[in-house]
Each structure stands twice: as structure tokens, then as C-alpha cells.
Design an enzyme around this catalytic site. Structure first.
Site, PDB file in Angstrom:
ATOM      1  CB  VAL A 151      -1.012   0.223   1.284  1.00  0.00           C
ATOM      2  CG1 VAL A 151      -1.730   1.262   1.479  1.00  0.00           C
ATOM      3  CG2 VAL A 151      -1.937  -1.170   1.226  1.00  0.00           C
ATOM      4  CE1 TYR A 152       5.697   5.534   2.978  1.00  0.00           C
ATOM      5  CE2 TYR A 152       7.092   3.810   1.556  1.00  0.00           C
ATOM      6  CZ  TYR A 152       7.069   5.067   2.179  1.00  0.00           C
ATOM      7  OH  TYR A 152       8.078   5.955   2.355  1.00  0.00           O
ATOM      8  N   GLY A 153       4.154   1.317  -0.876  1.00  0.00           N
ATOM      9  CA  GLY A 153       4.701   1.681  -2.387  1.00  0.00           C
ATOM     10  C   GLY A 153       3.732   2.175  -3.286  1.00  0.00           C
ATOM     11  CB  THR A 155       0.680   6.183  -1.696  1.00  0.00           C
ATOM     12  OG1 THR A 155       1.994   5.791  -0.734  1.00  0.00           O
ATOM     13  CG2 THR A 155      -0.399   5.394  -0.991  1.00  0.00           C
TER      14      THR A 155
END
Length: 243
Positions: A151-153, A155
């Protein structure tokens, strides 16, 4: 010595944002150091800049809220008369198996990491002068697709795409838009798992060390300065050549 220009740095109270604020102040920028919760840390950054002859102010706000972002830009103009450089650094991390990430955590990461860049751009497009700079802090993760950080990646991959799009839109106005993608960096956002495997991280880095916030800030300093005027739509990887 002041260069007569003003830089907004979001998430400036710690880590990379703190180092960026300090570096831009050293380069002569008047700095607007944004924070959300860490008031004491942000004020410490400002005091350090002022004590060494620079100009800086701190301001609170939630970069995922349009009204707060508009207020941030208005505050910068009220304090220093304009905005020349914007460093969109504020970010949060959530990780773990996808089935255990809550919808609330997903929404928050998207809002802070990606939506905030969009909201900032909406303000910047009407404020930055010719020669203005937008610098977005991405991550090396989109290329590496690190497990447990999808999820972080995602974004940060979105930030890279938005960066290229904005570069095309704002280029005719003489505004450059670039991203900086740090590799593993020694901040409090480095996960406990990463810290437990520092030897492996370092061995996968040709320069054989962990990145420091100042390493990333130096690249931001270049992009904010006069020598980067022909660079736009790019993501510069400040990661020591991590493999």
C-alpha cells in the site's frame, strides 16, 4: 545569506523533512516548516535555523485536508510574501499482509502520501512564479515491490506518475516538478524488521552504508537550486545504488 526565496517543507519536524528544511535554510531559503503533531520538534528546527542566521517559521496542519493546505500556502505568503519552492515530504507508513490492513489505515496512507501532493499542486499552480520548483519525496519501493509494504509503495508510485504529469502541465509556466526517491534511510520511519536486518540492507547497497537524511536533502537542494532548471519530470534515486 538569503537568496530572497521561500520554501515550504511539509513534515519538517523530523527525519528527511527536518534535514531538507535545514539544507534549504543553509542554501539561503526562508523556510516554512510544516508539521502536524510534533510542535516542539518543528519549533526546534526553526530555532536552529534562526540561531544560525536563517529565516524560518513553523505552522501546523493536516496535508490531507484541502483547507489546511490552502491555509499553509496563505501563511507562507503572509509571512514571506510568496512561495518559490514546495517540498512535499509528509508521509506515513503502514505495512503487513494485505488482509490485515484496515480500510481506515489504507485511506490514511493514500490521503497523506498521495492526496496531499495533489492538494499541494492545486495551490502551487496559482502561486509559484516562473522558475518555481515542486519537489515530491517518493520512495524506491515502487521499483522493488517490497513485500508487506504494497500500500505504501503504491502511493509512492502514484506520486511518481503525478510528478511526471505535473511536469508536463507546469513546464510552460517555467515550473519544474521532480521527485526524489530515497532508499533505506536512517529515520524513525525505518521499520523494525529493516533495522533487524541492517547487515543485509547495507550489503545490498553498493556504497555499503545506510542512507542519512542529509543525503536525501542534498538532492533536494540541487533540485531547488539554480543548476536544476533543465531537469523536470524526473525521479532521482537517492539510495546509494541499492540493488
Amino acid at each position: 545569506m538569503s537568496n530572497g526565496k521561500t520554501a515550504i517543507v511539509t513534515g519538517a519536524s523530523r527525519g528527511i523533512g527536518r534535514a531538507v528544511a535545514q539544507r534549504l535554510a543553509q542554501d539561503g531559503f526562508r523556510v516554512v516548516a510544516h508539521y502536524q503533531n510534533s510542535k516542539d520538534a518543528a519549533e526546534e528546527v526553526v530555532r536552529g535555523i534562526v540561531d544560525t542566521g536563517g529565516q524560518a517559521v513553523s505552522v501546523a496542519g493536516d496535508v490531507s485536508v484541502a483547507a489546511d493546505v490552502a491555509a499553509l500556502y496563505e501563511f507562507a505568503r503572509d509571512q514571506f510574501g510568496g512561495v518559490d519552492v514546495v517540498v512535499n515530504n509528509a508521509g506515513v507508513v503502514t505495512g503487513g499482509p494485505v488482509q490485515y490492513i484496515s480500510e481506515q489505515d489504507f485511506d490514511r496512507v493514500v490521503a497523506v502520501n498521495l492526496k496531499s501532493v495533489f492538494l499541494s499542486a492545486q495551490q502551487a499552480v496559482n502561486v509559484l512564479p516562473q522558475g518555481g520548483r515542486i519537489i515530491n519525496i517518493g520512495a524506491g519501493l515502487p521499483a522493488a515491490a517490497v513485500a508487506m509494504l504494497g500500500v505504501y509503495g503504491a502511493t509512492k508510485a502514484g506520486v511518481e506518475v503525478l510528478t511526471r504529469s505535473l511536469a508536463h502541465q507546469l513546464g510552460p509556466q517555467g515550473i519544474t516538478v521532480n521527485a526524489v526517491a530515497p532508499g533505506p534511510t536512517d529515520t524513525d520511519m525505518l521499520s523494525p524488521d529493516a533495522r533487524a536486518n541492517l547487515d543485509q540492507l547495507i550489503s545490498n547497497t553498493p556504497l555499503r552504508r545506510l542512507g542519512q537524511p542529509a543525503d536525501v536533502a542534498a538532492v533536494v537542494g540541487f533540485l531547488a537550486g539554480p543548476d536544476s532548471g533543465w531537469v523536470t519530470g524526473q525521479t532521482l534515486h537517492a539510495d546509494g545504488g541499492v540493488l
